[in-house]
Scaffold this motif. Structure first.
Motif, PDB file in Angstrom:
ATOM      1  N   ARG A  46      20.472 -31.107  20.330  1.00  0.00           N
ATOM      2  CA  ARG A  46      19.954 -32.289  21.013  1.00  0.00           C
ATOM      3  C   ARG A  46      18.438 -32.283  20.986  1.00  0.00           C
ATOM      4  NH1 ARG A  46      23.974 -34.835  23.193  1.00  0.00           N
ATOM      5  NH2 ARG A  46      25.855 -33.728  23.692  1.00  0.00           N
ATOM      6  N   GLY A  63      32.878 -27.557  11.707  1.00  0.00           N
ATOM      7  CA  GLY A  63      32.011 -28.652  12.114  1.00  0.00           C
ATOM      8  C   GLY A  63      30.584 -28.219  12.396  1.00  0.00           C
ATOM      9  N   GLU A  64      30.452 -27.056  13.022  1.00  0.00           N
ATOM     10  CA  GLU A  64      29.102 -26.629  13.404  1.00  0.00           C
ATOM     11  C   GLU A  64      28.256 -26.216  12.207  1.00  0.00           C
ATOM     12  OE1 GLU A  64      30.954 -24.012  15.954  1.00  0.00           O
ATOM     13  OE2 GLU A  64      30.514 -22.199  14.841  1.00  0.00           O
ATOM     14  N   PRO A  83      32.374 -38.987  16.213  1.00  0.00           N
ATOM     15  CA  PRO A  83      32.836 -40.209  16.872  1.00  0.00           C
ATOM     16  C   PRO A  83      32.129 -41.453  16.361  1.00  0.00           C
ATOM     17  CG  PRO A  83      31.418 -38.948  18.338  1.00  0.00           C
ATOM     18  CD  PRO A  83      31.684 -38.082  17.153  1.00  0.00           C
ATOM     19  N   GLU A 109      24.217 -38.865  28.546  1.00  0.00           N
ATOM     20  CA  GLU A 109      23.773 -37.775  27.679  1.00  0.00           C
ATOM     21  C   GLU A 109      22.311 -37.459  27.911  1.00  0.00           C
ATOM     22  OE1 GLU A 109      26.944 -38.396  24.021  1.00  0.00           O
ATOM     23  OE2 GLU A 109      24.914 -39.176  23.861  1.00  0.00           O
ATOM     24  N   ARG A 164      17.202 -24.416  18.624  1.00  0.00           N
ATOM     25  CA  ARG A 164      18.096 -25.250  19.376  1.00  0.00           C
ATOM     26  C   ARG A 164      19.486 -24.638  19.422  1.00  0.00           C
ATOM     27  NH1 ARG A 164      15.807 -29.256  21.036  1.00  0.00           N
ATOM     28  NH2 ARG A 164      13.964 -30.107  20.076  1.00  0.00           N
ATOM     29  N   PRO A 165      20.241 -25.065  20.377  1.00  0.00           N
ATOM     30  CA  PRO A 165      21.603 -24.541  20.468  1.00  0.00           C
ATOM     31  C   PRO A 165      22.391 -24.855  19.211  1.00  0.00           C
ATOM     32  CG  PRO A 165      21.025 -25.750  22.445  1.00  0.00           C
ATOM     33  CD  PRO A 165      19.941 -26.009  21.447  1.00  0.00           C
ATOM     34  N   MET A 166      23.214 -23.987  18.835  1.00  0.00           N
ATOM     35  CA  MET A 166      24.157 -24.247  17.768  1.00  0.00           C
ATOM     36  C   MET A 166      25.312 -25.040  18.333  1.00  0.00           C
ATOM     37  SD  MET A 166      24.394 -20.674  15.723  1.00  0.00           S
ATOM     38  CE  MET A 166      25.823 -21.253  14.833  1.00  0.00           C
ATOM     39  N   GLY A 167      26.247 -25.244  17.526  1.00  0.00           N
ATOM     40  CA  GLY A 167      27.422 -25.962  18.020  1.00  0.00           C
ATOM     41  C   GLY A 167      27.480 -27.349  17.434  1.00  0.00           C
ATOM     42  N   ASP A 168      28.605 -27.971  17.573  1.00  0.00           N
ATOM     43  CA  ASP A 168      28.806 -29.283  16.971  1.00  0.00           C
ATOM     44  C   ASP A 168      28.240 -30.362  17.873  1.00  0.00           C
ATOM     45  OD1 ASP A 168      32.351 -29.409  17.807  1.00  0.00           O
ATOM     46  OD2 ASP A 168      30.609 -28.687  18.886  1.00  0.00           O
ATOM     47  N   GLN A 169      26.936 -30.356  17.975  1.00  0.00           N
ATOM     48  CA  GLN A 169      26.260 -31.327  18.810  1.00  0.00           C
ATOM     49  C   GLN A 169      26.114 -32.624  18.053  1.00  0.00           C
ATOM     50  OE1 GLN A 169      25.273 -30.543  22.072  1.00  0.00           O
ATOM     51  NE2 GLN A 169      26.546 -28.789  21.627  1.00  0.00           N
TER      52      GLN A 169
END
Lengths: 179, 442
Positions: free
Chosen positions: B303, B217-218, B401, B34, B173-178
């Motif tokens: 991230r 989730g995001e 996780p 990662e 920062r990027p969105m999304g389920d990081q």
């Protein structure tokens, strides 16, 4: 010690801007992903452009909650379309490993104790393309096994197999490079 | 995997050092991957105004709706682009100024003493000579998806309605389920984070659950959820701009891990919004002798660079009157807990705050070392348990996780010591929210 306990805050309505935020946030990661599939950054940019145009045509709320996965899926489909049309399509049976020509002599033991990111990326680049794809979807883009399964149309089990195989190989390769 | 399966694996790991070592090696490999992939450069991309322009030499077939959307989008893009400034909700505090946070805490160390819960409140150490400040990496101002978006047939028509202004150079920062990964302390012993924290995620999550829907989730950003609530931070010592509160105990969803809490609260100045410290930089130095890997529990916030190293510039972040920031880190210790649950882990980390006094003050810093005496979750403070519950709530909703054995039922149990009349209505409302969410999460 005294701490005033204020009443619950009233949150204002969330401002609009979902589409442009998604575009700003995901354009580059999607382009990187598509470029890996296509081997061509210019075509990758076109594919990503197409994906966002398609997103704009979606009914509001249609992709709510999974827009990032949706975009990656659309990009992948579009990239594979491009590859098919250009005769560059390769298909892999589930679990099959493509034999990758060796780039040269195996990296020696000249790496420093502290690993470098470039070294790890080189190791990833030596993986078969199908393993690279799932590794990047998982560890670079943060998708779950289920989401990767939907994006790639592989079964969850096969996604797990590919990731396990890739991680096992990367562990071994990296360990071999340590002094 | 169901809860019984997770419990069986956790039990196996506790009793099998070889298995534990194998798991840690896998986790370390994952963290390494990662880190390397996060550092991979992103490709150059077209400016927004060029997105809908056909690429060179290629004739695109545009359905009629695309022509309309493209024309209207081009018209919008022709307007001078301004930076899209997100309006953040103001925190209702008795003396607070609006909080402008950006969750970017990589490291959060909490240490709970084995003795009856007593959070360690750090008094400021003597200031050292002026040192270069380190700039914490900016994190994103992000708004949750507006689930009450105005009626619009498609997103294209939303764009055409002029409700959007493209950021010229997005820095968020990027969105999304990081999901935040575990980081090897040996590779990245130092982390920095910003003092700014957003709190908009909670409203979105609450709205979804109120409508009987599991939040996307995001939209579940754990760092923001954590900072929605107020904690009983003691005031700074006389003459100090802020106080730090640190606590560490076992993570309730993974008892072999250590959960670390860092809280920072500014003194109350004469008037709301008054700056008590400027150019604030928050840093954590992990001790690789005791910390194998660590993870920021701020999933969904994108991230973070794990090496936000000093570049000699001031952060520009201000700490204002009454402001607080709360961060959680999950640590995999070098030595696992003994079966008795009492293992001394040594000094886990040092939390450091670089700042300048308002006005023409020179650089200053305060350091707060944090030893770990192996305290259990049961012995942790009520605030600690509540914060852990909020984090667990977020991880379950995101199906992280790293949620371990967390379930919403357990989350509800973890909240109970920290709920009551003295804590205000907001925590009781959270417990009600957890209960309402339980049927939504299989």
């Amino acid at each position: 010690m005294s701490t005033d306990r204020p009443p619950p805050r009233d949150q204002p309505d969330e401002p609009a801007g979902f589409l442009e935020r998604t575009f700003a946030a995901q354009q580059a990661p999607l382009t990187r992903y598509a470029a890996r599939l296509l081997g061509d950054a210019d075509r990758a940019r076109d594919v990503v452009q197409d994906a966002f145009v398609k997103l704009m045509a979606q009914p509001a709320g249609a992709v709510e909650g999974h827009v990032v996965e949706w975009l990656f899926t659309v990009c992948r489909h579009r990239a594979l379309d491009v590859l098919r049309k250009e005769g560059r399509m390769k298909t892999f049976a589930e679990g099959e490993v493509e034999r990758v020509p060796a780039a040269g002599s195996r990296p020696g033991r000249e790496l420093e104790v502290a690993e470098t990111h470039a070294a790890v990326l080189r190791l990833i680049d030596r993986l078969p393309p199908n393993q690279q794809e799932v590794i990047r979807l998982k560890f670079q883009n943060g998708f779950s096994y289920k989401e990767i399964s939907r994006i790639t149309t592989l079964s969850v089990g096969n996604v797990g197999f590919l990731i396990h195989t890739a991680v096992t190989r990367l562990r071994a390769d990296f360990a071999a490079q340590q002094p | 995997m169901d809860e019984a399966g997770c419990a069986a694996i956790e039990a196996r790991l506790r009793d099998d050092p070889a298995a534990r070592a194998a798991v840690e090696e896998i986790r370390a490999t994952a963290a390494r991957l990662e880190a390397a992939l996060a550092a991979e450069p992103l490709p150059a991309v077209a400016a927004p105004a060029r997105v809908l322009r056909p690429s060179e030499g290629r004739l695109l077939r545009w359905p009629r709706i695309y022509y309309l959307a493209g024309t209207l989008a081009a018209a919008c893009f022709a307007v001078v682009v301004v930076v899209h400034q997100t309006r953040l909700p103001e925190r209702e505090k008795s003396v607070a100024a609006p909080v402008r946070p950006k969750i970017e805490a990589n490291v959060r160390v909490l240490e709970a003493k084995a003795a009856p819960a007593a959070r360690m409140t750090m008094a400021a150490n003597a200031p050292a000579a002026g040192e270069n400040t380190e700039r914490a990496e900016d994190s994103a101002h992000r708004n949750a998806v507006n689930q009450n978006a105005p009626e619009a047939k498609t997103m294209a028509s939303q764009l055409a309605a002029g409700s959007m202004a493209m950021a010229s150079t997005p820095k968020h920062r990027p969105m999304g389920d990081q999901t935040m990964a575990f980081v090897r302390a040996a590779d990245h012993p130092r982390a920095a984070f910003s003092i700014e924290v957003d709190t908009s995620s909670y409203a979105t999550v609450r709205e979804s659950i109120a409508h009987g829907k599991r939040p996307a989730g995001e939209t579940v950003r754990i760092g923001e959820l954590l900072n929605t609530f107020h904690y009983g931070y003691p005031p700074p010592s006389a003459g100090e701009a802020f106080a730090a509160s640190l606590e560490v105990a076992a993570a309730p969803w993974a008892p072999e891990h250590r959960l670390v809490w860092i809280g920072l609260n500014a003194r109350v100045a004469g008037e709301p919004g008054a700056t008590v410290a400027r150019d604030v930089q928050l840093q954590v130095a992990f001790n690789p002798a005791h910390v194998a890997t660590y993870r920021l529990i701020a999933d969904g916030d994108g991230r973070l660079s794990m090496n936000a190293m000093a570049d000699g510039r001031d952060s520009g972040d201000e700490f204002t009157s009454g402001e607080t920031v709360t961060v959680l880190y999950e640590i995999v210790p070098v030595r696992a807990m003994t079966p008795a649950g009492e293992a001394e882990h040594g000094q886990l980390l040092t939390f450091r705050v670089n700042y300048r006094e308002p006005g023409a003050g020179g650089p200053q810093h305060r350091e707060f070392p944090l030893p770990d005496r192996g305290g259990s979750f049961a012995a942790a403070s009520a605030d600690f348990k509540f914060a852990a519950a909020v984090a667990g709530f977020g991880m379950v909703l995101r199906d992280s996780p790293f949620k371990g054995t967390a379930t919403l039922a357990k989350v509800e149990d973890w909240t109970l010591p920290g709920v009551g009349a003295e804590f205000g209505d907001e925590r009781e409302a959270f417990v009600a929210l957890v209960r309402r969410a339980q049927p939504l999460v299989p």
